[in-house]
Design a protein around this motif. Structure first.
Motif, PDB file in Angstrom:
ATOM      1  N   SER A  77      34.977  21.147  -3.866  1.00 33.56           N
ATOM      2  CA  SER A  77      34.617  21.069  -2.269  1.00 33.56           C
ATOM      3  C   SER A  77      35.611  20.097  -1.605  1.00 33.56           C
ATOM      4  O   SER A  77      35.809  19.012  -2.233  1.00 33.56           O
ATOM      5  CB  SER A  77      33.229  20.824  -2.133  1.00 33.56           C
ATOM      6  OG  SER A  77      32.905  19.517  -2.293  1.00 33.56           O
ATOM      7  N   VAL A  78      36.044  20.513  -0.573  1.00 35.40           N
ATOM      8  CA  VAL A  78      36.841  19.551   0.480  1.00 35.40           C
ATOM      9  C   VAL A  78      36.262  19.046   1.592  1.00 35.40           C
ATOM     10  O   VAL A  78      36.872  18.511   2.625  1.00 35.40           O
ATOM     11  CB  VAL A  78      38.233  20.156   0.596  1.00 35.40           C
ATOM     12  CG1 VAL A  78      38.994  20.437  -0.764  1.00 35.40           C
ATOM     13  CG2 VAL A  78      38.143  21.314   1.530  1.00 35.40           C
ATOM     14  N   ASN A 139      34.195  12.353  -8.792  1.00 44.91           N
ATOM     15  CA  ASN A 139      35.387  13.041  -9.092  1.00 44.91           C
ATOM     16  C   ASN A 139      36.219  12.138  -9.520  1.00 44.91           C
ATOM     17  O   ASN A 139      35.923  10.770  -9.670  1.00 44.91           O
ATOM     18  CB  ASN A 139      35.869  13.610  -7.775  1.00 44.91           C
ATOM     19  CG  ASN A 139      36.669  15.023  -8.092  1.00 44.91           C
ATOM     20  OD1 ASN A 139      37.344  15.249  -9.278  1.00 44.91           O
ATOM     21  ND2 ASN A 139      36.508  16.226  -7.378  1.00 44.91           N
ATOM     22  N   HIS A 155      28.897  15.440  -3.556  1.00 40.66           N
ATOM     23  CA  HIS A 155      30.232  15.219  -4.128  1.00 40.66           C
ATOM     24  C   HIS A 155      30.940  13.697  -3.692  1.00 40.66           C
ATOM     25  O   HIS A 155      30.919  13.710  -2.330  1.00 40.66           O
ATOM     26  CB  HIS A 155      31.032  16.457  -3.572  1.00 40.66           C
ATOM     27  CG  HIS A 155      32.669  16.220  -4.069  1.00 40.66           C
ATOM     28  ND1 HIS A 155      33.452  17.243  -3.565  1.00 40.66           N
ATOM     29  CD2 HIS A 155      33.201  15.776  -5.024  1.00 40.66           C
ATOM     30  CE1 HIS A 155      34.919  17.024  -4.032  1.00 40.66           C
ATOM     31  NE2 HIS A 155      34.675  15.921  -4.996  1.00 40.66           N
ATOM     32  N   ALA A 157      34.154  12.351  -3.531  1.00 38.53           N
ATOM     33  CA  ALA A 157      35.424  12.898  -3.902  1.00 38.53           C
ATOM     34  C   ALA A 157      36.278  11.922  -4.634  1.00 38.53           C
ATOM     35  O   ALA A 157      36.105  10.507  -4.728  1.00 38.53           O
ATOM     36  CB  ALA A 157      36.132  13.423  -2.603  1.00 38.53           C
ATOM     37  N   SER A 158      37.520  12.252  -5.164  1.00 42.35           N
ATOM     38  CA  SER A 158      38.477  11.319  -5.978  1.00 42.35           C
ATOM     39  C   SER A 158      38.636   9.986  -5.429  1.00 42.35           C
ATOM     40  O   SER A 158      39.155  10.014  -3.986  1.00 42.35           O
ATOM     41  CB  SER A 158      39.631  12.082  -6.092  1.00 42.35           C
ATOM     42  OG  SER A 158      39.416  13.287  -6.703  1.00 42.35           O
ATOM     43  N   HIS A 173      28.887  15.060   1.312  1.00 45.56           N
ATOM     44  CA  HIS A 173      30.175  14.788   0.871  1.00 45.56           C
ATOM     45  C   HIS A 173      31.067  13.455   1.133  1.00 45.56           C
ATOM     46  O   HIS A 173      31.024  13.380   2.286  1.00 45.56           O
ATOM     47  CB  HIS A 173      31.181  16.196   1.099  1.00 45.56           C
ATOM     48  CG  HIS A 173      32.700  15.754   0.854  1.00 45.56           C
ATOM     49  ND1 HIS A 173      33.143  16.653  -0.276  1.00 45.56           N
ATOM     50  CD2 HIS A 173      33.712  15.115   1.579  1.00 45.56           C
ATOM     51  CE1 HIS A 173      34.557  16.204  -0.383  1.00 45.56           C
ATOM     52  NE2 HIS A 173      34.992  15.361   0.704  1.00 45.56           N
ATOM     53  N   GLY A 175      34.329  11.751   1.230  1.00 46.06           N
ATOM     54  CA  GLY A 175      35.922  12.275   1.093  1.00 46.06           C
ATOM     55  C   GLY A 175      36.496  11.297   0.355  1.00 46.06           C
ATOM     56  O   GLY A 175      36.324  10.050   0.050  1.00 46.06           O
ATOM     57  N   ALA A 176      37.805  11.967  -0.071  1.00 50.09           N
ATOM     58  CA  ALA A 176      38.745  11.006  -0.934  1.00 50.09           C
ATOM     59  C   ALA A 176      38.949   9.811  -0.525  1.00 50.09           C
ATOM     60  O   ALA A 176      39.343   9.548   0.580  1.00 50.09           O
ATOM     61  CB  ALA A 176      40.095  11.831  -1.328  1.00 50.09           C
ATOM     62  N   VAL A 191      29.207  14.772   6.096  1.00 54.23           N
ATOM     63  CA  VAL A 191      30.629  14.710   5.543  1.00 54.23           C
ATOM     64  C   VAL A 191      31.394  13.616   6.053  1.00 54.23           C
ATOM     65  O   VAL A 191      31.761  13.410   7.168  1.00 54.23           O
ATOM     66  CB  VAL A 191      31.454  16.009   6.021  1.00 54.23           C
ATOM     67  CG1 VAL A 191      33.022  15.922   5.582  1.00 54.23           C
ATOM     68  CG2 VAL A 191      30.909  17.444   5.571  1.00 54.23           C
ATOM     69  N   GLY A 193      35.053  11.562   6.336  1.00 51.41           N
ATOM     70  CA  GLY A 193      36.303  12.298   5.963  1.00 51.41           C
ATOM     71  C   GLY A 193      37.203  11.426   4.830  1.00 51.41           C
ATOM     72  O   GLY A 193      36.779  10.280   4.642  1.00 51.41           O
ATOM     73  N   ALA A 194      38.258  12.011   4.425  1.00 49.63           N
ATOM     74  CA  ALA A 194      39.117  11.236   3.456  1.00 49.63           C
ATOM     75  C   ALA A 194      39.423  10.098   4.308  1.00 49.63           C
ATOM     76  O   ALA A 194      39.839   9.892   5.556  1.00 49.63           O
ATOM     77  CB  ALA A 194      40.283  12.208   3.389  1.00 49.63           C
ATOM     78  N   VAL A 207      29.467  14.684  10.811  1.00 48.62           N
ATOM     79  CA  VAL A 207      30.945  14.377  10.328  1.00 48.62           C
ATOM     80  C   VAL A 207      31.593  13.101  10.842  1.00 48.62           C
ATOM     81  O   VAL A 207      31.777  13.185  11.979  1.00 48.62           O
ATOM     82  CB  VAL A 207      31.798  15.658  10.623  1.00 48.62           C
ATOM     83  CG1 VAL A 207      33.192  15.574   9.784  1.00 48.62           C
ATOM     84  CG2 VAL A 207      31.176  17.009  10.117  1.00 48.62           C
ATOM     85  N   MET A 209      34.724  10.000  10.462  1.00 47.16           N
ATOM     86  CA  MET A 209      36.176   9.779   9.955  1.00 47.16           C
ATOM     87  C   MET A 209      36.719   8.499  10.569  1.00 47.16           C
ATOM     88  O   MET A 209      35.974   8.052  11.527  1.00 47.16           O
ATOM     89  CB  MET A 209      36.961  11.045  10.082  1.00 47.16           C
ATOM     90  CG  MET A 209      36.974  11.472  11.682  1.00 47.16           C
ATOM     91  SD  MET A 209      37.847  12.823  11.769  1.00 47.16           S
ATOM     92  CE  MET A 209      37.070  14.175  11.603  1.00 47.16           C
ATOM     93  N   GLY A 210      37.707   8.045  10.009  1.00 47.58           N
ATOM     94  CA  GLY A 210      38.389   6.915  10.561  1.00 47.58           C
ATOM     95  C   GLY A 210      37.791   5.524  10.135  1.00 47.58           C
ATOM     96  O   GLY A 210      36.779   5.432   9.332  1.00 47.58           O
ATOM     97  N   ARG A 216      32.101  12.555  14.733  1.00 47.78           N
ATOM     98  CA  ARG A 216      33.129  13.479  15.361  1.00 47.78           C
ATOM     99  C   ARG A 216      32.279  14.066  16.506  1.00 47.78           C
ATOM    100  O   ARG A 216      31.366  14.845  16.332  1.00 47.78           O
ATOM    101  CB  ARG A 216      33.709  14.676  14.610  1.00 47.78           C
ATOM    102  CG  ARG A 216      34.524  15.738  15.356  1.00 47.78           C
ATOM    103  CD  ARG A 216      35.478  16.612  14.271  1.00 47.78           C
ATOM    104  NE  ARG A 216      34.776  17.370  13.631  1.00 47.78           N
ATOM    105  CZ  ARG A 216      34.931  18.486  12.589  1.00 47.78           C
ATOM    106  NH1 ARG A 216      36.311  18.140  12.347  1.00 47.78           N
ATOM    107  NH2 ARG A 216      34.150  18.918  12.087  1.00 47.78           N
TER     108      ARG A 216
END
Ligand SMILES: CC(C)(COP(=O)(O)OP(=O)(O)OC[C@H]1O[C@@H](n2cnc3c(N)ncnc32)[C@H](O)[C@@H]1OP(=O)(O)O)[C@@H](O)C(=O)NCCC(=O)NCCS
Length: 218
Positions: A77-78, A139, A155, A157-158, A173, A175-176, A191, A193-194, A207, A209-210, A216
């Motif tokens: 999953s991304v 991950n 998840h 992520a990496s 999720h 994010g990476a 979610v 964000g990476a 969601v 990010m930043g 968002r």
């Protein structure tokens, strides 16, 4: 066919995460147990890249329910984790069990018992007091610090870093490369964000990010 597959393992999904799972199984010395791959579809290039027998689409699973064969969730999953979750829940409903994978290079504190079907990929680090629900994916290279709680189907992520005591709701999720400050709560299905830096709680389904992470506006 049923007889041949007893006590073996079947990989679900034929994309990038499936290749990472294959290599984890090889590192564990389990690859010989794998009978093949079930995926909605696989291109010839994907089949060659994975190098394992393609058994067919999801419908073929019905004939193996109750045979003792174990599944491995290799759908990646991304962002939203819903596909991994739906597949897991549907197969559990059919009576299948899922293998728990811990790559030999992952480090897991002695008091941590990952939930059924969880996966700790290469170089993941999970510290003391962490709760890991079922079907969780931690991950490659992710760090989960002491006393975090990861709900089912999460998840991480990496390369993401969860500082101590972070609570991640079901199906979220992270994010990476994201960093989540200690004690933060991340809502179910959110979610991150990476690369985000999360310093405030995140509501269910948001969601963000930043740096600092903001929601968002849809
Ligand atoms: C946050 C995320 C889910 C958004 O995906 P999306 O809805 O497809 O977003 P888009 O790519 O359409 O981008 C929308 C806007 O957000 C910005 N954006 C997207 N992801 C961002 C991120 N991680 N950090 C900062 N800004 C981001 C884009 O630049 C774009 O800005 P603009 O409208 O000013 O051009 C996704 O980009 C992401 O980071 N996913 C996590 C990936 C991951 O963890 N992979 C791990 C696999 S192991």
């Amino acid at each position: 066919m049923v007889h041949e597959l007893q006590n073996g393992q079947i990989i679900l999904g034929g994309g990038g995460h499936a290749r990472v799972v294959r290599d984890t199984l090889r590192a564990l010395g389990w690859l010989a147990r794998v009978r093949g791959v079930v995926a909605l579809s696989m291109s010839e290039a994907e089949r060659v890249a994975l190098g394992l027998p393609y058994l067919g689409a999801d419908a073929v699973l019905e004939s193996w329910a109750g045979t003792g064969i174990e599944l491995i969730n290799a759908v990646g999953s991304v962002g939203a984790t819903i596909r991994r979750r739906e597949l897991y829940e549907r197969c559990r409903g059919m009576g299948f069990g899922f293998a728990t994978l811990i790559h030999p290079s992952a480090w897991l504190a002695g008091d941590v018992e990952p939930g059924a079907g969880s996966q700790l990929m290469a170089k993941a680090l999970v510290q003391s007091g962490v709760a890991v629900g079922e079907n969780v994916l931690i991950n490659s290279g992710a760090i989960v610090e002491h006393d975090c709680r990861l709900g089912a189907h999460v998840h991480v992520a990496s390369g993401a870093v969860l500082c101590g005591g972070v609570c991640v709701g079901e199906g979220a999720h992270v994010g990476a490369g994201a960093v989540v400050r200690q004690g933060i709560g991340i809502g179910a299905g959110a979610v991150i964000g990476a690369g985000a830096v999360v310093v405030r709680n995140v509501r269910d389904g948001a969601v963000v990010m930043g740096c600092p992470a903001g929601e968002r506006v849809r």
